[in-house]
Design a protein around this motif. Structure first.
Motif, short mmCIF file in Angstrom:
data_model
loop_
_atom_site.label_atom_id
_atom_site.label_comp_id
_atom_site.label_asym_id
_atom_site.label_seq_id
_atom_site.Cartn_x
_atom_site.Cartn_y
_atom_site.Cartn_z
N VAL A 89 0.88 -1.17 0.00
CA VAL A 89 0.00 0.00 0.00
C VAL A 89 0.91 1.21 0.00
CG1 VAL A 89 -1.89 1.21 1.15
CG2 VAL A 89 -1.72 -1.29 1.32
N LEU A 90 0.81 2.03 -1.06
CA LEU A 90 1.78 3.10 -1.27
C LEU A 90 1.14 4.47 -1.11
CD1 LEU A 90 4.73 3.65 -2.08
CD2 LEU A 90 3.94 3.79 -4.46
N ALA A 91 1.59 5.19 -0.07
CA ALA A 91 1.18 6.58 0.15
C ALA A 91 2.27 7.50 -0.36
CB ALA A 91 0.93 6.82 1.64
N HIS A 92 1.99 8.80 -0.40
CA HIS A 92 3.02 9.74 -0.85
C HIS A 92 2.78 11.12 -0.27
CE1 HIS A 92 0.65 12.04 -3.95
NE2 HIS A 92 -0.13 10.99 -3.81
N ASP A 93 3.83 11.94 -0.27
CA ASP A 93 3.70 13.31 0.19
C ASP A 93 3.02 14.18 -0.88
OD1 ASP A 93 5.84 13.20 -1.56
OD2 ASP A 93 7.13 14.52 -0.41
N ALA A 126 -8.08 10.32 9.77
CA ALA A 126 -6.64 10.58 9.95
C ALA A 126 -6.38 12.06 10.17
CB ALA A 126 -5.87 10.08 8.72
N VAL A 127 -7.12 12.92 9.46
CA VAL A 127 -6.99 14.36 9.67
C VAL A 127 -7.34 14.71 11.11
CG1 VAL A 127 -7.86 16.64 8.99
CG2 VAL A 127 -7.54 14.86 7.25
N GLN A 128 -8.46 14.20 11.57
CA GLN A 128 -8.91 14.50 12.93
C GLN A 128 -7.94 13.96 13.98
OE1 GLN A 128 -11.38 16.37 13.96
NE2 GLN A 128 -12.21 16.83 11.94
N ALA A 129 -7.41 12.78 13.74
CA ALA A 129 -6.49 12.18 14.71
C ALA A 129 -5.24 13.03 14.87
CB ALA A 129 -6.11 10.77 14.27
N VAL A 130 -4.68 13.48 13.75
CA VAL A 130 -3.46 14.29 13.81
C VAL A 130 -3.75 15.66 14.41
CG1 VAL A 130 -1.70 15.45 12.41
CG2 VAL A 130 -2.33 13.09 11.91
N PRO A 143 -5.50 24.44 8.06
CA PRO A 143 -4.65 23.75 7.07
C PRO A 143 -3.20 24.19 7.09
CG PRO A 143 -6.75 24.38 6.08
CD PRO A 143 -6.69 25.06 7.43
N GLN A 144 -2.93 25.38 7.58
CA GLN A 144 -1.55 25.88 7.62
C GLN A 144 -0.76 25.32 8.81
OE1 GLN A 144 -0.47 27.67 5.02
NE2 GLN A 144 -2.54 27.44 4.20
N LYS A 145 -1.46 24.70 9.75
CA LYS A 145 -0.80 24.26 10.98
C LYS A 145 -0.87 22.75 11.20
CE LYS A 145 -1.63 28.62 13.44
NZ LYS A 145 -2.25 29.25 14.64
N ILE A 146 -1.15 22.02 10.15
CA ILE A 146 -1.22 20.57 10.29
C ILE A 146 -0.20 19.92 9.36
CG2 ILE A 146 -3.04 20.28 8.54
CD1 ILE A 146 -4.21 18.05 10.33
N ASP A 147 0.43 18.88 9.82
CA ASP A 147 1.43 18.16 9.05
C ASP A 147 0.72 17.16 8.13
OD1 ASP A 147 3.45 16.56 8.04
OD2 ASP A 147 4.53 16.41 9.93
N THR A 148 0.59 17.51 6.84
CA THR A 148 -0.16 16.65 5.93
C THR A 148 0.55 15.31 5.69
OG1 THR A 148 0.87 17.77 4.02
CG2 THR A 148 -1.28 18.57 4.76
N PHE A 149 1.89 15.29 5.79
CA PHE A 149 2.59 14.02 5.64
C PHE A 149 2.25 13.10 6.81
CE2 PHE A 149 6.34 11.18 5.79
CZ PHE A 149 6.26 10.67 4.50
N ASP A 150 2.12 13.67 8.00
CA ASP A 150 1.71 12.89 9.16
C ASP A 150 0.30 12.36 8.97
OD1 ASP A 150 2.39 11.75 11.56
OD2 ASP A 150 1.95 13.50 12.78
N VAL A 151 -0.58 13.18 8.41
CA VAL A 151 -1.93 12.71 8.09
C VAL A 151 -1.86 11.53 7.13
CG1 VAL A 151 -4.11 13.30 6.96
CG2 VAL A 151 -3.00 14.97 8.45
N GLY A 152 -1.01 11.65 6.12
CA GLY A 152 -0.85 10.56 5.17
C GLY A 152 -0.38 9.27 5.82
N ARG A 153 0.52 9.39 6.80
CA ARG A 153 1.00 8.19 7.50
C ARG A 153 -0.11 7.54 8.32
NH1 ARG A 153 6.41 9.28 10.67
NH2 ARG A 153 5.20 11.04 11.46
N LEU A 179 1.03 -14.54 2.77
CA LEU A 179 0.94 -13.17 2.26
C LEU A 179 1.51 -12.19 3.28
CD1 LEU A 179 -0.31 -11.19 0.09
CD2 LEU A 179 -2.34 -11.13 1.56
N GLY A 180 2.26 -11.23 2.79
CA GLY A 180 2.71 -10.11 3.61
C GLY A 180 2.12 -8.82 3.09
N ILE A 181 1.97 -7.85 3.95
CA ILE A 181 1.47 -6.53 3.56
C ILE A 181 2.45 -5.48 4.06
CG2 ILE A 181 -0.42 -4.85 3.70
CD1 ILE A 181 -2.33 -7.13 4.28
N VAL A 182 2.86 -4.60 3.17
CA VAL A 182 3.74 -3.50 3.53
C VAL A 182 3.07 -2.18 3.20
CG1 VAL A 182 5.91 -2.31 2.98
CG2 VAL A 182 5.89 -4.79 3.25
N GLY A 183 3.03 -1.26 4.16
CA GLY A 183 2.61 0.10 3.91
C GLY A 183 3.84 0.95 3.76
N ALA A 184 3.96 1.68 2.65
CA ALA A 184 5.16 2.46 2.38
C ALA A 184 4.80 3.90 2.04
CB ALA A 184 5.96 1.84 1.24
N ASN A 185 5.70 4.81 2.39
CA ASN A 185 5.55 6.23 2.07
C ASN A 185 6.56 6.60 0.99
OD1 ASN A 185 3.56 7.44 4.05
ND2 ASN A 185 4.93 6.36 5.45
#
Length: 206
Positions: A89-93, A126-130, A143-153, A179-185
């Motif tokens: 599962v591939l996320a990105h900045d 995820a937005v609310q959690a961060v 939106p100016q004070k939240i780390d969107t990469f952290d949201v993505g993670r 089966l293995g599952i990897v989450g990657a950024n």
């Protein structure tokens, strides 16, 4: 996957399995070892990022790599019928879907078309959690004070958990060691995909 990404980062891709002979060999069947769920972002072409070719990856993509019925069905097909041994599962900045989810939680958000709003809705937890982790007394997101990469993670880990929760077939394959599952950024500038979460057996030769 890691070796291919390293070649891509270094600028020395091998472009395997892209010749005429291999194209002909894969005409009647496919045997990928890996399935990848990624974002539809045009900068996230899986075969390029991981230096793969025809028949190497079974790729499922949508905006924000959202786990839906069609995604689960496609990945179950890859596990059950194609006998893949790894799901990435591939996320990105700089993800537009994440940015839209963040903007939707500000005090006076712009209205989105219904289908787009529905697509980004699974990212909102995820937005609310961060946001609430760092701003517990402020209900609306700045939106100016939240780390969107952290949201993505956070969203990435949620997607991996949801795959296991929504698919008995996938969770059983993991439990049985098939089966293995990897989450990657993935970082757009560096071109590197780094594992963030790993579940089940991971074949380092994949």
């Amino acid at each position: 996957m890691k070796r291919g990404n390293n070649r891509f980062v270094a600028g020395v891709p091998e472009h395997p399995h892209q010749d005429v002979e291999h194209r002909a060999r894969t005409h009647y069947s496919q045997s990928p070892s890996t399935a990848l769920l990624g974002c539809s972002d045009s900068r996230l072409a899986a075969e390029i990022i991981f230096d793969k070719g025809l028949g190497d990856l079974f790729v499922v993509r949508n905006a924000g790599h959202i786990v839906s019925d069609s995604v689960v069905g496609s990945l179950e097909y890859a596990v059950e019928m194609l006998k893949i041994s790894l799901i990435v599962v591939l996320a990105h900045d700089e993800c537009g879907a994440v940015a839209a989810a963040v903007s939707s939680q500000q005090k006076n958000p712009s209205l989105l078309p219904p289908k787009i709003a529905g697509q980004i809705r699974p990212i909102v937890p995820a937005v609310q959690a961060v946001w609430l982790r760092d701003n517990p007394s402020t209900p609306y997101v700045d939106p100016q004070k939240i780390d969107t990469f952290d949201v993505g993670r956070f969203h990435l880990r949620g997607c991996v958990a949801e795959l296991l929760r929504e698919s008995e077939l996938i969770s059983e394959a993991v439990a049985e060691g098939r089966l293995g599952i990897v989450g990657a950024n993935y970082r757009l500038v560096e071109g590197r995909a780094d594992a963030s979460v790993a579940i089940g057996p991971i074949n380092t030769d994949t």
